[in-house]
Design an enzyme around this catalytic site. Structure first.
Site, PDB file in Angstrom:
ATOM      1  N   ASP A   1       9.315  -6.617  -4.962  1.00 22.11           N
ATOM      2  CA  ASP A   1       8.377  -7.197  -3.993  1.00 22.11           C
ATOM      3  C   ASP A   1       8.040  -8.590  -4.501  1.00 22.11           C
ATOM      4  O   ASP A   1       7.373  -8.753  -5.519  1.00 22.11           O
ATOM      5  CB  ASP A   1       7.110  -6.325  -3.921  1.00 22.11           C
ATOM      6  CG  ASP A   1       6.154  -6.776  -2.815  1.00 22.11           C
ATOM      7  OD1 ASP A   1       6.091  -7.995  -2.544  1.00 22.11           O
ATOM      8  OD2 ASP A   1       5.467  -5.911  -2.244  1.00 22.11           O
TER       9      ASP A   1
ATOM     10  N   GLU B   1      13.159   2.185  19.722  1.00 20.18           N
ATOM     11  CA  GLU B   1      12.532   3.519  19.711  1.00 20.18           C
ATOM     12  C   GLU B   1      12.131   3.941  21.111  1.00 20.18           C
ATOM     13  O   GLU B   1      11.490   3.130  21.803  1.00 20.18           O
ATOM     14  CB  GLU B   1      11.330   3.513  18.773  1.00 20.18           C
ATOM     15  CG  GLU B   1      11.754   3.334  17.322  1.00 20.18           C
ATOM     16  CD  GLU B   1      10.597   3.428  16.323  1.00 20.18           C
ATOM     17  OE1 GLU B   1       9.442   3.619  16.733  1.00 20.18           O
ATOM     18  OE2 GLU B   1      10.876   3.303  15.123  1.00 20.18           O
TER      19      GLU B   1
ATOM     20  N   HIS C   1       9.641   8.626  14.100  1.00 19.34           N
ATOM     21  CA  HIS C   1       8.534   7.743  13.690  1.00 19.34           C
ATOM     22  C   HIS C   1       7.255   8.563  13.443  1.00 19.34           C
ATOM     23  O   HIS C   1       6.231   8.373  14.094  1.00 19.34           O
ATOM     24  CB  HIS C   1       8.298   6.650  14.755  1.00 19.34           C
ATOM     25  CG  HIS C   1       7.572   5.456  14.195  1.00 19.34           C
ATOM     26  ND1 HIS C   1       7.752   4.176  14.673  1.00 19.34           N
ATOM     27  CD2 HIS C   1       6.663   5.332  13.189  1.00 19.34           C
ATOM     28  CE1 HIS C   1       6.995   3.332  14.009  1.00 19.34           C
ATOM     29  NE2 HIS C   1       6.313   4.016  13.094  1.00 19.34           N
TER      30      HIS C   1
ATOM     31  N   ASP D   1      13.028   7.287   9.543  1.00 26.37           N
ATOM     32  CA  ASP D   1      11.898   7.648  10.408  1.00 26.37           C
ATOM     33  C   ASP D   1      11.722   6.607  11.514  1.00 26.37           C
ATOM     34  O   ASP D   1      11.003   6.855  12.473  1.00 26.37           O
ATOM     35  CB  ASP D   1      10.625   7.721   9.542  1.00 26.37           C
ATOM     36  CG  ASP D   1       9.392   8.126  10.338  1.00 26.37           C
ATOM     37  OD1 ASP D   1       9.484   9.112  11.098  1.00 26.37           O
ATOM     38  OD2 ASP D   1       8.343   7.459  10.213  1.00 26.37           O
TER      39      ASP D   1
ATOM     40  N   LYS E   1       0.844  -1.209   0.000  1.00 25.48           N
ATOM     41  CA  LYS E   1       0.000   0.000   0.000  1.00 25.48           C
ATOM     42  C   LYS E   1       0.876   1.254   0.000  1.00 25.48           C
ATOM     43  O   LYS E   1       0.719   2.119  -0.856  1.00 25.48           O
ATOM     44  CB  LYS E   1      -0.932  -0.023   1.226  1.00 25.48           C
ATOM     45  CG  LYS E   1      -1.977  -1.147   1.164  1.00 25.48           C
ATOM     46  CD  LYS E   1      -2.945  -1.096   2.319  1.00 25.48           C
ATOM     47  CE  LYS E   1      -2.295  -1.374   3.657  1.00 25.48           C
ATOM     48  NZ  LYS E   1      -1.716  -2.719   3.811  1.00 25.48           N
ATOM     49  N   VAL E   2       1.786   1.349   0.973  1.00 25.44           N
ATOM     50  CA  VAL E   2       2.612   2.559   1.044  1.00 25.44           C
ATOM     51  C   VAL E   2       3.549   2.624  -0.159  1.00 25.44           C
ATOM     52  O   VAL E   2       3.666   3.672  -0.821  1.00 25.44           O
ATOM     53  CB  VAL E   2       3.422   2.594   2.367  1.00 25.44           C
ATOM     54  CG1 VAL E   2       4.293   3.855   2.402  1.00 25.44           C
ATOM     55  CG2 VAL E   2       2.495   2.562   3.580  1.00 25.44           C
TER      56      VAL E   2
ATOM     57  N   VAL F   1      11.045   4.398   5.926  1.00 26.94           N
ATOM     58  CA  VAL F   1       9.831   4.753   6.665  1.00 26.94           C
ATOM     59  C   VAL F   1       9.109   3.459   7.037  1.00 26.94           C
ATOM     60  O   VAL F   1       7.952   3.462   7.434  1.00 26.94           O
ATOM     61  CB  VAL F   1       8.941   5.702   5.808  1.00 26.94           C
ATOM     62  CG1 VAL F   1       7.700   6.166   6.552  1.00 26.94           C
ATOM     63  CG2 VAL F   1       9.720   6.942   5.411  1.00 26.94           C
ATOM     64  N   ALA F   2       9.797   2.320   6.902  1.00 26.70           N
ATOM     65  CA  ALA F   2       9.151   1.028   7.196  1.00 26.70           C
ATOM     66  C   ALA F   2       9.397   0.624   8.646  1.00 26.70           C
ATOM     67  O   ALA F   2       8.632   0.994   9.539  1.00 26.70           O
ATOM     68  CB  ALA F   2       9.652  -0.033   6.228  1.00 26.70           C
ATOM     69  N   ARG F   3      10.499  -0.069   8.910  1.00 24.80           N
ATOM     70  CA  ARG F   3      10.854  -0.471  10.261  1.00 24.80           C
ATOM     71  C   ARG F   3      12.370  -0.457  10.410  1.00 24.80           C
ATOM     72  O   ARG F   3      13.096  -0.888   9.492  1.00 24.80           O
ATOM     73  CB  ARG F   3      10.342  -1.884  10.570  1.00 24.80           C
ATOM     74  CG  ARG F   3       8.877  -1.964  10.922  1.00 24.80           C
ATOM     75  CD  ARG F   3       8.586  -1.236  12.241  1.00 24.80           C
ATOM     76  NE  ARG F   3       7.165  -1.230  12.579  1.00 24.80           N
ATOM     77  CZ  ARG F   3       6.307  -0.266  12.241  1.00 24.80           C
ATOM     78  NH1 ARG F   3       6.720   0.775  11.537  1.00 24.80           N
ATOM     79  NH2 ARG F   3       5.037  -0.314  12.617  1.00 24.80           N
TER      80      ARG F   3
ATOM     81  N   GLY G   1       5.775   8.838  10.353  1.00 25.06           N
ATOM     82  CA  GLY G   1       5.120   8.471   9.091  1.00 25.06           C
ATOM     83  C   GLY G   1       3.611   8.542   9.143  1.00 25.06           C
ATOM     84  O   GLY G   1       2.968   9.032   8.209  1.00 25.06           O
ATOM     85  N   ALA G   2       3.030   8.064  10.227  1.00 19.83           N
ATOM     86  CA  ALA G   2       1.564   8.001  10.307  1.00 19.83           C
ATOM     87  C   ALA G   2       0.985   9.217  11.008  1.00 19.83           C
ATOM     88  O   ALA G   2      -0.222   9.308  11.200  1.00 19.83           O
ATOM     89  CB  ALA G   2       1.151   6.739  11.060  1.00 19.83           C
TER      90      ALA G   2
END
Ligand SMILES: NC(=O)c1ccc[n+]([C@@H]2O[C@H](COP(=O)([O-])OP(=O)(O)OC[C@H]3O[C@@H](n4cnc5c(N)ncnc54)[C@H](O)[C@@H]3O)[C@@H](O)[C@H]2O)c1
Ligand SMILES: O=C(O)[C@H](O)COP(=O)(O)O
Length: 627
Positions: free
Chosen positions: A250, A340, A359, A335, A230-231, A309-311, A361-362
């Site tokens: 992917d 964390e 963090h 990010d 999605k992202v 921006v994932a993990r 992103g959201a």
């Protein structure tokens, strides 16, 4: 049709005689039975049902409330409200939705110890990425926690294995923050290319260093989107708008989605070799942990720029430092971090060619409003026992399938319960065969729900386990129960409109309490089968004897020499014991030989009544089965 003596008011239904399928049915009219909605089969049978069982105190207090309410004629709410712990900040719109159905405890920034102390008082918990929902949390929940709601996408902070073992549903909010995350990736991409963060800090410190912060262009550069979900897809769209060449890697992404956006799907190594910019958008899993390591950096184009921006765990920090130091990676924008918040002296964070955000992103107003509503709806639905479209550790079953399978879900659980009670010494069940007879093609019949309910029926009566759709397969496997499923075409009478003609459950290699339940040509196996009639579950077969008994209340199975008067005698004894008979059916091999009588009863007969039934000379064996 032939009349069979039985209490006045009974309707009589005789099936055509045939051997061994002949059956005589006596239908005793009962009060109207409302078919419960599918969510109730799932809810009371799994999620909420257990919630109630485990809270007798709450029920006692509800009973007390009921009494007061009746006296004062106030409207009565007899359903205890579940408690939802919101452990991280959630938007008001989501909290409002939760408060309509639950007691909401907003306790932000709990320490791990405080979370462990609270969790056994909660039916659901909602977290973002900062709260670790560990195995210890599920253990401390003591069976009460039924739903974990992740207000976001990544569920790497929730121990899914432990959740599944405990039958706890995990739901997430997978869509509401997609655009926010993609926009943040693009913000970091541009900031990285034009040194925005460093230049900003420099000007604020009183300097004016124009040549030091000369940037690089994005147009005509190649960006590799790693993780085209999605992202990743939204980042790809936006990067194309910036005039970049977009490639993506992917292993699970459909080629047509890539084609539709004009993105070239490539292998991992090719993506590394071609990219000027790499943007990470895959989840953190056992496969992706540390996927960007020394070996990977050895394959990239020198001077590549990386955005994550994932993990954090997807990049090996030590390898990134080396790659930054030797110029393999020119710059990185991060990010997310392995830990964390990161330690103050974290070398990656402090590196001059790295820019960081905490963090974020959201974290847009719009995304957080959306996520709050998305997760609140999912948690409320799950607490009601509905299957969620965003369930992470349970099969997703569409509401259409759920609606049509609703009566069969109840039938499946009851057949499991009956079958296990026919096994002498109930615990030794190892080999179970489930046979579905259906006019539909296997692709049109989703049996996962039915299999789960059969396991629930098989295991719960002989253990203190709590089983639902989430943990049924795990529990079966853990107990060494091998479940095989067979499908048989319907022979006639049933149509495509009806999902199933019948379901049969056979337990092999066990001794039976009731020899007539033994099937398989004398091999040791107990077998029962059922079907749906007038919307209600019916028992249609025990061993090789056909019958037709509505599966409500409990059932007495009784094998006798087929002769006049037996039905009356048994019915009389039950009547004397004030036991209401709801249904009766006799299946026999041939007239005046052996017959198996199945009697549906609303109350449990006393030992004395059962003893007197067993003492009738023609009765060879009988068994009382609770449903
Ligand atoms: N920084 C933030 O605040 C923020 C916000 C949203 C999402 N995220 C993170 O971004 C990631 C993606 O989110 P999403 O909503 O796009 O999820 P998604 O499930 O839609 O997409 C993830 C994609 O990664 C792919 N993938 C899995 N393993 C892969 C591998 N080894 N190599 C390449 N691709 C692989 C999957 O096939 C899938 O298409 C998640 O980790 C999520 O937690 C972070
Ligand atoms: O996976 C996600 O959804 C993001 O990482 C967002 O995490 P957050 O809810 O902690 O902001």
């Amino acid at each position: 049709m032939a009349a069979v003596p039985f209490p006045a008011g009974s309707a009589v239904n005789l099936a055509p005689e045939a051997s061994p399928a002949a059956s005589i049915s006596l239908v005793v009219p009962s009060c109207s039975r409302n078919l419960r909605s599918p969510r109730h089969f799932l809810g009371r049978g799994s999620l909420l049902h257990s919630y109630r069982e485990r809270r007798p105190a709450a029920f006692r207090s509800n009973a007390a409330r009921a009494e007061v309410s009746v006296r004062s004629q106030q409207p009565l709410d007899v359903t205890p409200r579940p408690t939802v712990l919101v452990a991280e900040k959630l938007g008001e719109a989501g909290l409002d939705l939760l408060r309509k159905v639950a007691n909401v405890d907003c306790s932000y920034n709990l320490s791990p110890e405080e979370l462990l102390a609270k969790i056994s008082l909660c039916d659901a918990v909602i977290v973002r990425s900062a709260t670790k929902v560990t195995k210890e949390v599920f253990e401390a929940a003591n069976g009460r926690l039924k739903v974990v709601g992740r207000a976001g996408v990544g569920i790497d902070n929730v121990n899914l294995q432990a959740a599944t073992e405990k039958g706890c549903l995990v739901v997430n909010a997978p869509t509401a923050n997609t655009v926010a995350a993609a926009e943040h990736a693009i913000a970091l991409l541009a900031a990285l290319a034009r040194n925005v963060a460093q230049a900003n800090a420099s000007v604020k410190s009183g300097k004016w260093q124009r040549s030091k912060y000369t940037g690089v262009s994005l147009v005509d550069k190649t960006i590799a989107v790693m993780g085209f979900g999605k992202v990743g897809s939204e980042v790809a769209r936006r990067a194309k708008g910036l005039g970049m060449h977009v490639i993506a890697h992917d292993p699970y992404a459909p080629a047509d989605r890539a084609r539709a956006i004009g993105v070239e799907l490539v292998g991992f190594d090719e993506a590394l070799a071609r990219a000027d910019y790499i943007s990470l958008h895959m989840p953190l899993t056992d496969d992706t942990r540390g996927i960007f390591n020394d070996e990977t950096f050895a394959k990239v184009k020198k001077g590549v720029r990386i955005i994550n921006v994932a993990r954090g765990g997807v990049i090996d920090d030590a390898a990134l430092i080396k790659a930054l130091d030797n110029g393999t990676v020119a710059q990185a924008a991060l990010d997310v971090f392995e830990q964390e918040p990161p330690a103050k002296d974290n070398k990656v964070v402090q590196h001059e060619n790295v820019i960081v955000t905490p963090h974020l992103g959201a974290s847009t107003v719009e995304a957080q409003e959306g996520v709050a509503v998305e997760i609140a709806e999912a948690v409320v639905g799950a607490l009601r026992g509905e299957l969620s479209a965003t369930a992470v550790n349970a099969p997703m079953v569409s509401s259409k399938v759920l609606t049509e399978l609703a009566p069969y879900v109840s039938l499946a659980e009851k057949l499991g319960k009956l079958a296990v009670q026919l096994v002498a010494g109930g615990g030794g069940v190892k080999d179970v065969t489930i046979s579905y007879t259906s006019a539909r093609s296997p692709d049109d019949l989703d049996t996962r729900l039915l299999r789960a309910m059969i396991v629930k029926g098989l295991v719960e009566p002989v253990s203190n386990a709590f089983i639902n759709l989430v943990n049924a397969d795990y529990v079966a496997k853990h107990r060494g129960i091998r479940i095989s499923e067979e499908r048989h075409p319907a022979e006639g009478g049933s149509t495509q409109a009806q999902p199933l003609e019948s379901i049969a459950v056979k337990i092999s290699n066990v001794e039976s309490k009731f020899s007539s339940a033994v099937s398989d040509g004398g091999r040791v196996a107990v077998a029962v089968a059922g079907r749906i009639k007038d919307g209600l579950p019916h028992l249609s077969q025990v061993g090789q004897f056909s019958m037709d008994v509505s599966l409500e209340g409990s059932v007495i199975l009784c094998k006798q020499v087929d002769q006049p008067g037996i039905i009356g005698k048994v019915g009389g004894l039950l009547g004397d014991g004030n036991v209401n008979v709801s249904f009766m059916s006799v299946g026999r091999t041939s007239p005046r030989k052996q017959a198996v009588m199945a009697i549906g009863v609303d109350e449990e007969p006393s030992k004395e009544v059962l003893h007197r039934i067993g003492a009738i000379p023609a009765v060879e064996e009988f068994v009382f089965l609770k449903l």
